[in-house]
Scaffold this motif. Structure first.
Motif, PDB file in Angstrom:
ATOM      1  N   MET A   1       3.538  14.777   5.490  1.00 37.58           N
ATOM      2  CA  MET A   1       3.790  13.380   4.998  1.00 37.58           C
ATOM      3  C   MET A   1       2.979  12.610   5.869  1.00 37.58           C
ATOM      4  N   SER A   2       2.442  11.513   4.977  1.00 32.60           N
ATOM      5  CA  SER A   2       1.558  10.325   5.548  1.00 32.60           C
ATOM      6  C   SER A   2       2.311   9.276   5.013  1.00 32.60           C
ATOM      7  N   THR A   3       2.265   8.103   5.864  1.00 35.39           N
ATOM      8  CA  THR A   3       2.779   6.561   5.384  1.00 35.39           C
ATOM      9  C   THR A   3       1.630   5.764   5.729  1.00 35.39           C
ATOM     10  N   SER A   4       1.344   5.038   4.770  1.00 27.94           N
ATOM     11  CA  SER A   4       0.365   3.878   5.146  1.00 27.94           C
ATOM     12  C   SER A   4       1.013   2.558   4.846  1.00 27.94           C
ATOM     13  N   THR A   5       0.738   1.434   5.596  1.00 32.44           N
ATOM     14  CA  THR A   5       1.270   0.049   4.961  1.00 32.44           C
ATOM     15  C   THR A   5       0.096  -1.058   4.888  1.00 32.44           C
ATOM     16  N   TYR A   6       0.450  -1.997   3.965  1.00 30.82           N
ATOM     17  CA  TYR A   6      -0.529  -2.845   3.545  1.00 30.82           C
ATOM     18  C   TYR A   6       0.217  -4.220   3.554  1.00 30.82           C
ATOM     19  N   THR A   7      -0.337  -5.212   3.350  1.00 27.05           N
ATOM     20  CA  THR A   7       0.325  -6.585   2.773  1.00 27.05           C
ATOM     21  C   THR A   7      -0.648  -7.055   1.575  1.00 27.05           C
ATOM     22  N   VAL A   8       0.290  -7.442   0.474  1.00 22.90           N
ATOM     23  CA  VAL A   8      -0.296  -7.883  -0.774  1.00 22.90           C
ATOM     24  C   VAL A   8      -0.210  -9.234  -0.866  1.00 22.90           C
ATOM     25  N   VAL A   9      -1.252  -9.839  -1.170  1.00 20.95           N
ATOM     26  CA  VAL A   9      -1.229 -11.322  -1.152  1.00 20.95           C
ATOM     27  C   VAL A   9      -1.029 -11.751  -2.744  1.00 20.95           C
ATOM     28  N   GLY A  10      -0.338 -12.954  -2.874  1.00 16.53           N
ATOM     29  CA  GLY A  10      -0.499 -13.336  -4.399  1.00 16.53           C
ATOM     30  C   GLY A  10       0.870 -12.748  -5.306  1.00 16.53           C
ATOM     31  N   MET A  11       1.930 -12.265  -4.954  1.00 11.99           N
ATOM     32  CA  MET A  11       2.819 -11.746  -5.706  1.00 11.99           C
ATOM     33  C   MET A  11       3.888 -12.784  -5.560  1.00 11.99           C
ATOM     34  N   THR A  12       4.385 -13.250  -6.771  1.00  7.36           N
ATOM     35  CA  THR A  12       5.509 -14.108  -6.861  1.00  7.36           C
ATOM     36  C   THR A  12       6.857 -13.726  -7.490  1.00  7.36           C
TER      37      THR A  12
END
Length: 86
Positions: A1-12
């Motif tokens: 199993m693999s987990t990746s994280t990101y930060t998404v810009v613009g969600m409100t």
């Protein structure tokens, strides 16, 4: 199993979260998607490594942007909601 994280810009709003979740879930190999509206956090779980470019493309398809890693310069884009709500 693999987990990746990101930060998404613009969600409100919740609709933004749903749009990102729907698009990223369609990336081949993805088994789970968790989006945190407050932080912009996106956690992608898969059975094996997922194509980073495919995840980024899915976020863009939803109308948002993945923030550049801290080591890269940011353009300052993405301050508005991509779903069109007010």
């Amino acid at each position: 199993m693999s987990t990746s994280t990101y930060t998404v810009v613009g969600m409100t709003c919740g609709h933004c979260v749903n749009s990102v979740t729907e698009e990223v879930t369609q990336v081949p190999g993805v088994t789970d998607v968790a989006v945190d509206l407050a932080t912009g956090g996106l956690t992608v779980t898969s059975e094996s490594d997922v194509d980073d470019a495919a995840v980024r493309a899915a976020v863009e398809e939803a109308g948002y942007e993945v923030a550049a890693p801290a080591s890269q310069s940011s353009t300052g884009q993405g301050s508005g909601c991509g779903c069109g709500c007010k």
